[in-house]
Design a protein around this motif. Structure first.
Motif, PDB file in Angstrom:
ATOM      1  N   LEU A   9       0.894  -1.247  -0.046  1.00  0.00           N
ATOM      2  CA  LEU A   9      -0.069   0.029   0.099  1.00  0.00           C
ATOM      3  C   LEU A   9       0.873   1.271  -0.156  1.00  0.00           C
ATOM      4  CD1 LEU A   9      -2.893   1.427   0.134  1.00  0.00           C
ATOM      5  CD2 LEU A   9      -2.931   1.352   2.755  1.00  0.00           C
ATOM      6  N   CYS A  10       1.734   1.504   0.842  1.00  0.00           N
ATOM      7  CA  CYS A  10       2.309   2.614   1.075  1.00  0.00           C
ATOM      8  C   CYS A  10       3.839   2.595   0.426  1.00  0.00           C
ATOM      9  CB  CYS A  10       2.591   2.994   2.743  1.00  0.00           C
ATOM     10  SG  CYS A  10       3.856   2.298   3.696  1.00  0.00           S
ATOM     11  N   GLY A  11       4.115   1.537   0.131  1.00  0.00           N
ATOM     12  CA  GLY A  11       5.769   1.695  -0.243  1.00  0.00           C
ATOM     13  C   GLY A  11       6.817   1.810   0.518  1.00  0.00           C
ATOM     14  N   ARG A  12       6.858   1.938   1.666  1.00  0.00           N
ATOM     15  CA  ARG A  12       7.605   2.086   2.785  1.00  0.00           C
ATOM     16  C   ARG A  12       8.377   0.516   3.073  1.00  0.00           C
ATOM     17  NH1 ARG A  12       6.177   3.439   8.081  1.00  0.00           N
ATOM     18  NH2 ARG A  12       4.178   2.400   7.464  1.00  0.00           N
ATOM     19  N   HIS A  37       2.282  -3.218   6.104  1.00  0.00           N
ATOM     20  CA  HIS A  37       2.339  -3.324   7.490  1.00  0.00           C
ATOM     21  C   HIS A  37       1.000  -3.112   8.301  1.00  0.00           C
ATOM     22  CE1 HIS A  37       5.479  -0.365   5.520  1.00  0.00           C
ATOM     23  NE2 HIS A  37       6.153  -0.769   6.673  1.00  0.00           N
ATOM     24  N   PRO A  38       0.957  -3.619   9.636  1.00  0.00           N
ATOM     25  CA  PRO A  38      -0.072  -3.864  10.204  1.00  0.00           C
ATOM     26  C   PRO A  38      -0.887  -2.640  10.400  1.00  0.00           C
ATOM     27  CG  PRO A  38       1.742  -5.071  11.349  1.00  0.00           C
ATOM     28  CD  PRO A  38       2.246  -4.247  10.334  1.00  0.00           C
ATOM     29  N   ILE A  39      -0.228  -1.381  10.483  1.00  0.00           N
ATOM     30  CA  ILE A  39      -1.140  -0.108  10.468  1.00  0.00           C
ATOM     31  C   ILE A  39      -1.715   0.044   8.864  1.00  0.00           C
ATOM     32  CG2 ILE A  39       0.806   1.465   9.772  1.00  0.00           C
ATOM     33  CD1 ILE A  39      -0.413   3.292  11.905  1.00  0.00           C
ATOM     34  N   CYS A  40      -1.153  -0.349   7.972  1.00  0.00           N
ATOM     35  CA  CYS A  40      -1.677   0.040   6.503  1.00  0.00           C
ATOM     36  C   CYS A  40      -2.972  -1.025   6.444  1.00  0.00           C
ATOM     37  CB  CYS A  40      -0.674  -0.219   5.506  1.00  0.00           C
ATOM     38  SG  CYS A  40       0.760   1.115   5.511  1.00  0.00           S
ATOM     39  N   HIS A  41      -2.558  -2.321   6.917  1.00  0.00           N
ATOM     40  CA  HIS A  41      -3.812  -3.181   6.884  1.00  0.00           C
ATOM     41  C   HIS A  41      -4.974  -2.768   7.417  1.00  0.00           C
ATOM     42  CE1 HIS A  41      -4.701  -7.717   6.790  1.00  0.00           C
ATOM     43  NE2 HIS A  41      -5.218  -7.168   5.514  1.00  0.00           N
ATOM     44  N   ARG A  42      -4.603  -2.208   8.872  1.00  0.00           N
ATOM     45  CA  ARG A  42      -6.010  -1.752   9.561  1.00  0.00           C
ATOM     46  C   ARG A  42      -6.523  -0.521   8.760  1.00  0.00           C
ATOM     47  NH1 ARG A  42      -3.180  -4.941  11.692  1.00  0.00           N
ATOM     48  NH2 ARG A  42      -3.487  -6.065  13.698  1.00  0.00           N
ATOM     49  N   ALA A  43      -5.825   0.463   8.057  1.00  0.00           N
ATOM     50  CA  ALA A  43      -6.437   1.484   7.537  1.00  0.00           C
ATOM     51  C   ALA A  43      -7.279   1.229   6.348  1.00  0.00           C
ATOM     52  CB  ALA A  43      -5.124   2.592   7.030  1.00  0.00           C
ATOM     53  N   ILE A  44      -6.733   0.111   5.573  1.00  0.00           N
ATOM     54  CA  ILE A  44      -7.471  -0.337   4.336  1.00  0.00           C
ATOM     55  C   ILE A  44      -8.946  -0.920   4.850  1.00  0.00           C
ATOM     56  CG2 ILE A  44      -7.779  -2.178   2.761  1.00  0.00           C
ATOM     57  CD1 ILE A  44      -4.528  -2.277   2.440  1.00  0.00           C
ATOM     58  N   HIS A  45      -8.788  -1.607   5.812  1.00  0.00           N
ATOM     59  CA  HIS A  45     -10.012  -2.259   6.270  1.00  0.00           C
ATOM     60  C   HIS A  45     -10.950  -1.336   7.114  1.00  0.00           C
ATOM     61  CE1 HIS A  45      -9.658  -6.200   4.625  1.00  0.00           C
ATOM     62  NE2 HIS A  45      -8.330  -6.242   4.855  1.00  0.00           N
ATOM     63  N   ALA A  59      -3.740  -1.304  -5.496  1.00  0.00           N
ATOM     64  CA  ALA A  59      -3.266  -0.301  -4.477  1.00  0.00           C
ATOM     65  C   ALA A  59      -3.201   0.998  -5.018  1.00  0.00           C
ATOM     66  CB  ALA A  59      -1.640  -0.606  -4.426  1.00  0.00           C
ATOM     67  N   GLU A  60      -3.324   1.140  -6.283  1.00  0.00           N
ATOM     68  CA  GLU A  60      -3.404   2.425  -7.086  1.00  0.00           C
ATOM     69  C   GLU A  60      -4.757   3.192  -6.779  1.00  0.00           C
ATOM     70  OE1 GLU A  60      -1.916  -0.212  -8.838  1.00  0.00           O
ATOM     71  OE2 GLU A  60       0.085   0.408  -8.381  1.00  0.00           O
ATOM     72  N   THR A  61      -5.634   2.216  -6.927  1.00  0.00           N
ATOM     73  CA  THR A  61      -7.176   2.669  -6.806  1.00  0.00           C
ATOM     74  C   THR A  61      -7.528   2.886  -5.399  1.00  0.00           C
ATOM     75  OG1 THR A  61      -7.805   0.984  -8.508  1.00  0.00           O
ATOM     76  CG2 THR A  61      -9.654   2.159  -7.063  1.00  0.00           C
ATOM     77  N   LEU A  62      -6.778   2.342  -4.459  1.00  0.00           N
ATOM     78  CA  LEU A  62      -6.903   2.516  -3.040  1.00  0.00           C
ATOM     79  C   LEU A  62      -6.490   3.916  -2.719  1.00  0.00           C
ATOM     80  CD1 LEU A  62      -6.614  -0.766  -1.252  1.00  0.00           C
ATOM     81  CD2 LEU A  62      -8.613   0.339  -2.321  1.00  0.00           C
ATOM     82  N   ARG A  63      -4.975   4.220  -3.174  1.00  0.00           N
ATOM     83  CA  ARG A  63      -4.366   5.260  -2.769  1.00  0.00           C
ATOM     84  C   ARG A  63      -5.012   6.539  -3.352  1.00  0.00           C
ATOM     85  NH1 ARG A  63       0.306   2.536  -5.361  1.00  0.00           N
ATOM     86  NH2 ARG A  63       0.953   1.259  -3.958  1.00  0.00           N
ATOM     87  N   ALA A  64      -5.806   6.413  -4.526  1.00  0.00           N
ATOM     88  CA  ALA A  64      -6.553   7.551  -4.945  1.00  0.00           C
ATOM     89  C   ALA A  64      -7.704   7.982  -4.280  1.00  0.00           C
ATOM     90  CB  ALA A  64      -7.082   7.254  -6.324  1.00  0.00           C
ATOM     91  N   ASP A  65      -8.088   7.343  -3.002  1.00  0.00           N
ATOM     92  CA  ASP A  65      -9.184   7.626  -2.219  1.00  0.00           C
ATOM     93  C   ASP A  65      -8.690   8.804  -1.181  1.00  0.00           C
ATOM     94  OD1 ASP A  65     -11.892   6.991  -0.641  1.00  0.00           O
ATOM     95  OD2 ASP A  65     -10.238   7.111   0.764  1.00  0.00           O
TER      96      ASP A  65
END
Length: 91
Positions: A9-12, A37-45, A59-65
């Protein structure tokens, strides 16, 4: 598929704790997983339902939100194993 050293998701860079995210939800037949990352996973859900994720599995579609983009801007300079509580959006 993302390489196994960076978050899908974040690329870090990934830290010690890594979770696996189904871009197309497992409950909807998804089999492929990506490292996050766990924090990125929680942010998605926290932001998207499984029905919404089934329609936008990249990931690109989600990042556009806009809401998730704000999160990604905030998390960008945090260390790989950074953790903070994740608030769920009201549905």
């Amino acid at each position: 598929m993302t390489d196994e050293t960076t978050c899908w998701l974040c690329g870090r860079p990934l830290g010690r704790r890594v979770e696996r995210h189904h871009p197309h939800p497992k409950s909807r037949g998804g089999r492929v997983t990506e490292p996050v990352h766990p924090i990125c996973h929680r942010a998605i859900h926290a932001r998207f339902s499984n029905a919404e994720l089934a329609k936008a599995p990249t990931a690109e579609t989600l990042r556009a939100d806009p809401e998730l983009a704000r999160f990604l801007g905030w998390i960008a300079d945090k260390p790989p194993d950074f953790h903070a509580p994740t608030a769920r959006r009201k549905r």
